[in-house]
Design a protein around this motif. Structure first.
Motif, PDB file in Angstrom:
ATOM      1  N   LEU A  21       0.825  -1.202   0.000  1.00 25.94           N
ATOM      2  CA  LEU A  21       0.000   0.000   0.000  1.00 25.94           C
ATOM      3  C   LEU A  21       0.862   1.257   0.000  1.00 25.94           C
ATOM      4  O   LEU A  21       0.505   2.255  -0.634  1.00 25.94           O
ATOM      5  N   GLY A  22       1.991   1.202   0.690  1.00 26.17           N
ATOM      6  CA  GLY A  22       2.909   2.341   0.671  1.00 26.17           C
ATOM      7  C   GLY A  22       3.429   2.610  -0.733  1.00 26.17           C
ATOM      8  O   GLY A  22       3.485   3.768  -1.177  1.00 26.17           O
ATOM      9  N   ARG A  23       3.806   1.556  -1.446  1.00 24.47           N
ATOM     10  CA  ARG A  23       4.280   1.725  -2.822  1.00 24.47           C
ATOM     11  C   ARG A  23       3.155   2.239  -3.719  1.00 24.47           C
ATOM     12  O   ARG A  23       3.356   3.112  -4.560  1.00 24.47           O
ATOM     13  N   LEU A  24       1.967   1.710  -3.520  1.00 27.36           N
ATOM     14  CA  LEU A  24       0.817   2.141  -4.311  1.00 27.36           C
ATOM     15  C   LEU A  24       0.474   3.606  -4.045  1.00 27.36           C
ATOM     16  O   LEU A  24       0.131   4.354  -4.974  1.00 27.36           O
ATOM     17  N   GLU A  34     -10.388   6.604  -2.185  1.00 22.80           N
ATOM     18  CA  GLU A  34     -10.223   5.148  -2.292  1.00 22.80           C
ATOM     19  C   GLU A  34      -8.970   4.681  -1.557  1.00 22.80           C
ATOM     20  O   GLU A  34      -8.990   3.686  -0.839  1.00 22.80           O
ATOM     21  N   MET A  35      -7.892   5.437  -1.708  1.00 22.72           N
ATOM     22  CA  MET A  35      -6.633   5.049  -1.054  1.00 22.72           C
ATOM     23  C   MET A  35      -6.760   5.179   0.457  1.00 22.72           C
ATOM     24  O   MET A  35      -6.280   4.308   1.199  1.00 22.72           O
ATOM     25  N   ARG A  36      -7.402   6.236   0.915  1.00 16.40           N
ATOM     26  CA  ARG A  36      -7.579   6.396   2.362  1.00 16.40           C
ATOM     27  C   ARG A  36      -8.434   5.275   2.932  1.00 16.40           C
ATOM     28  O   ARG A  36      -8.167   4.775   4.027  1.00 16.40           O
ATOM     29  N   ARG A  37      -9.463   4.868   2.182  1.00 15.80           N
ATOM     30  CA  ARG A  37     -10.327   3.767   2.654  1.00 15.80           C
ATOM     31  C   ARG A  37      -9.553   2.465   2.771  1.00 15.80           C
ATOM     32  O   ARG A  37      -9.675   1.732   3.755  1.00 15.80           O
ATOM     33  N   VAL A  38      -8.769   2.171   1.758  1.00 14.17           N
ATOM     34  CA  VAL A  38      -7.983   0.926   1.785  1.00 14.17           C
ATOM     35  C   VAL A  38      -6.980   0.965   2.922  1.00 14.17           C
ATOM     36  O   VAL A  38      -6.788  -0.020   3.638  1.00 14.17           O
ATOM     37  N   ARG A  39      -6.365   2.129   3.141  1.00 13.96           N
ATOM     38  CA  ARG A  39      -5.389   2.260   4.227  1.00 13.96           C
ATOM     39  C   ARG A  39      -6.079   2.069   5.588  1.00 13.96           C
ATOM     40  O   ARG A  39      -5.569   1.369   6.454  1.00 13.96           O
ATOM     41  N   LEU A  40      -7.264   2.672   5.761  1.00 13.25           N
ATOM     42  CA  LEU A  40      -8.007   2.501   7.015  1.00 13.25           C
ATOM     43  C   LEU A  40      -8.415   1.051   7.229  1.00 13.25           C
ATOM     44  O   LEU A  40      -8.320   0.526   8.347  1.00 13.25           O
ATOM     45  N   ASP A  41      -8.879   0.401   6.164  1.00 11.49           N
ATOM     46  CA  ASP A  41      -9.266  -1.008   6.288  1.00 11.49           C
ATOM     47  C   ASP A  41      -8.067  -1.875   6.684  1.00 11.49           C
ATOM     48  O   ASP A  41      -8.190  -2.766   7.531  1.00 11.49           O
ATOM     49  N   ALA A  42      -6.926  -1.605   6.096  1.00 17.06           N
ATOM     50  CA  ALA A  42      -5.718  -2.367   6.433  1.00 17.06           C
ATOM     51  C   ALA A  42      -5.311  -2.111   7.881  1.00 17.06           C
ATOM     52  O   ALA A  42      -4.907  -3.044   8.594  1.00 17.06           O
ATOM     53  N   ASP A  43      -5.440  -0.862   8.329  1.00 14.35           N
ATOM     54  CA  ASP A  43      -5.114  -0.548   9.730  1.00 14.35           C
ATOM     55  C   ASP A  43      -6.077  -1.246  10.686  1.00 14.35           C
ATOM     56  O   ASP A  43      -5.662  -1.743  11.740  1.00 14.35           O
TER      57      ASP A  43
END
Length: 96
Positions: A21-24, A34-43
């Motif tokens: 996700l960091g690379r993406l 979308e990126m913030r959502r994926v980051r929150l879900d991963a957290d």
């Protein structure tokens, strides 16, 4: 595999996801919804796995709730002298 091995495997996968996700984020930019959502879900997944690891490390006996013994002796009837019969209304009134 044991439970601890499985949790460690999941943790490694989440670490890989975090790096990916960091690379993406570097490629797409991190400001998009979308990126913030994926980051929150991963957290959230990381937090949930940490809770799961903590729950798995406590012994099974510690997780059981304490049993409460209820006596078979009848209750003192004077405890209910000021209450109405449930569903029947008061003794001196009639149902509508």
């Amino acid at each position: 595999m044991s439970v601890h091995d499985d949790i460690t495997s999941v943790q490694r996968s989440l670490d890989d996801l975090h790096r990916s996700l960091g690379r993406l984020e570097n490629q797409l930019g991190g400001g998009g919804l979308e990126m913030r959502r994926v980051r929150l879900d991963a957290d959230h997944l990381r937090e949930s796995v940490a809770l799961l690891r903590e729950a798995a490390s406590t012994p099974a006996a510690a997780r059981r709730p304490d049993l409460v013994t209820i006596s078979d002796t009848p209750y003192d009837i004077s405890l209910w002298t000021d209450s109405d019969d449930e569903g029947l209304g008061a003794r001196d009134r009639h149902a509508p």
